[in-house]
Design a protein around this motif. Structure first.
Motif, PDB file in Angstrom:
ATOM      1  N   GLY A   1       1.236   1.792  -8.037  1.00 41.90           N
ATOM      2  CA  GLY A   1       0.944   1.891  -6.615  1.00 41.90           C
ATOM      3  C   GLY A   1       2.160   2.067  -5.731  1.00 41.90           C
TER       4      GLY A   1
ATOM      5  N   ASN B   1       2.378   7.673  -5.027  1.00 38.36           N
ATOM      6  CA  ASN B   1       1.104   8.327  -5.292  1.00 38.36           C
ATOM      7  C   ASN B   1       1.250   9.165  -6.556  1.00 38.36           C
TER       8      ASN B   1
ATOM      9  N   SER C   1     -13.153   5.294  -8.100  1.00 39.47           N
ATOM     10  CA  SER C   1     -13.122   4.379  -6.956  1.00 39.47           C
ATOM     11  C   SER C   1     -14.512   3.941  -6.532  1.00 39.47           C
TER      12      SER C   1
ATOM     13  N   PRO D   1       1.269   7.176   3.356  1.00 42.11           N
ATOM     14  CA  PRO D   1       0.302   8.262   3.394  1.00 42.11           C
ATOM     15  C   PRO D   1       0.853   9.626   3.034  1.00 42.11           C
TER      16      PRO D   1
ATOM     17  N   ASN E   1      -6.836   5.635  -3.311  1.00 38.77           N
ATOM     18  CA  ASN E   1      -5.605   6.067  -2.646  1.00 38.77           C
ATOM     19  C   ASN E   1      -5.338   7.520  -3.017  1.00 38.77           C
ATOM     20  N   GLN E   2      -4.154   7.997  -2.790  1.00 37.70           N
ATOM     21  CA  GLN E   2      -3.837   9.398  -3.074  1.00 37.70           C
ATOM     22  C   GLN E   2      -3.395   9.650  -4.515  1.00 37.70           C
TER      23      GLN E   2
ATOM     24  N   ARG F   1       0.834  -1.187   0.000  1.00 40.23           N
ATOM     25  CA  ARG F   1       0.000   0.000   0.000  1.00 40.23           C
ATOM     26  C   ARG F   1       0.873   1.242   0.000  1.00 40.23           C
TER      27      ARG F   1
END
Length: 363
Positions: free
Chosen positions: A165, A168, A81, A6, A89-90, A3
């Motif tokens: 992925g 970002n 999404s 952030p 995600n961002q 993932r």
């Protein structure tokens, strides 16, 4: 699947810390050092240029047209999404202005008498049918070297790409030149790559993402109460692609013949001339003389210039058939795509061909 972290600022730090070590493991010569260095520099420039879209939109000192485009982009991003089940995600919630018309330039190369691309292998993306450069001069230099080796070569500017992925990915200024719907299609396409990707199979990956782009755009238009984009431009695009793919098919049959090079070269040139004649006949008899593809057709043609059509469009009918089989359910569709990705190359191509045949026959 890893993932994304952030904070895009944190990713910048991670990239700077880890990438030199990765480079040491990958590089094995001066040419490799030079090439991977420009990849690292280009990606780092892109990472550093990112800023939150919400910040740009909220800043009255920024260009009003840019802010309006970004507002529309976020509506498409939410739709991707919420309705297409693409990664949430961002990615594409950041913006980057890199001050040039394309983010990278891809160099495609094939042997003189083959449509098999020269593949290049990378640790994240696997093997792909092109080599990317963050500067046009770098791409031209590589193309010149390949040409000296007798290869057919083509350079294509790219508006956006996916890091699958790992980072970002931002909306880039290069994506904004063709209007809000084009930005939406690029977001759908690149998030498609994030949703699923098979190493070493460019045709599968690009055809899959192209289908996601096309079906996603159709649904995006319907969501906004707009009619399907089945106008003359779409029809012409499909007919033009068909013509290019037919030319590719004839060339593949030609190159399989045991002909001496001078005769092969002559017949190759004749096939490209036939393509031009067929295009002009279609343009004048069916399109009312619309010349939108004239510049592309009249430029020098070679095998490498035909490559993107086979890569980006070959299996789109197969994915359309698969989508129809699952009654347009995106979750089930992605599950079936993942099953295809788990097959051997031979099994996967056989399945895709059967799907494409069923779509083309209307069964």
């Amino acid at each position: 699947m890893i993932r994304p972290l952030p904070s895009h600022r944190l990713l910048d730090r991670v990239f700077r810390i880890l990438f030199p070590g990765v480079m040491l493991l990958l590089l094995n010569g001066c040419s490799s050092v030079s090439y991977y260095s420009q990849l690292a520099d280009g990606q780092l420039q892109l990472l550093r240029a990112r800023e939150p879209v919400t910040k740009v939109i909220a800043d009255p000192s920024r260009d009003a047209k840019l802010r309006a485009h970004l507002v529309q982009s976020q509506k498409a991003r939410d739709f991707a999404s919420e309705h297409l089940h693409l990664p949430d995600n961002q990615s594409y919630r950041l913006y980057a202005d890199i001050g040039r018309p394309f983010v990278v330039w891809n160099v495609f190369a094939t042997p003189e008498f083959s449509l098999t691309p020269q593949n290049h292998c990378f640790p994240i993306a696997g093997c792909v049918a092109y080599r990317g450069y963050y500067s046009q001069s770098g791409a031209r230099g590589e193309a010149a070297l390949q040409h000296l080796q007798g290869m057919d070569v083509s350079i294509g500017g790219v508006e956006a790409y996916s890091t699958l992925g790992w980072f970002n990915d931002p909306i880039i200024n290069t994506m904004l030149g063709w209007g809000d719907e084009r930005v939406a299609t690029l977001i759908f396409h690149e998030l498609g790559h994030q949703r699923f990707y098979v190493k070493d199979d460019t045709e599968f990956n690009e055809s899959f993402a192209t289908f996601v782009e096309q079906e996603g755009t159709r649904q995006w238009r319907a969501f906004r109460g707009l009619p399907p984009d089945n106008g003359s431009q779409m029809i012409q695009r499909d007919q033009f692609i068909e013509l290019v793919l037919a030319t590719r098919s004839r060339l593949e049959k030609l190159y399989a013949q045991p002909l001496p090079a001078p005769q092969m070269r002559e017949r190759k040139a004749a096939e490209f001339e036939r393509f031009r004649q067929d295009y002009r006949a279609m343009r004048d008899s069916q399109w009312g003389g619309d010349k939108r593809y004239d510049a592309w057709v009249n430029a020098p043609l070679n095998n490498a210039r035909l490559l993107p059509f086979g890569l980006y469009d070959q299996w789109v009918p197969a994915f359309a058939a698969l989508f129809r089989q699952v009654d347009g359910d995106w979750v089930r569709f992605f599950a079936e795509v993942e099953k295809l990705g788990g097959l051997t190359v031979g099994e996967r191509k056989a399945k895709l061909k059967a799907l494409a045949d069923s779509q083309n026959s209307g069964s």
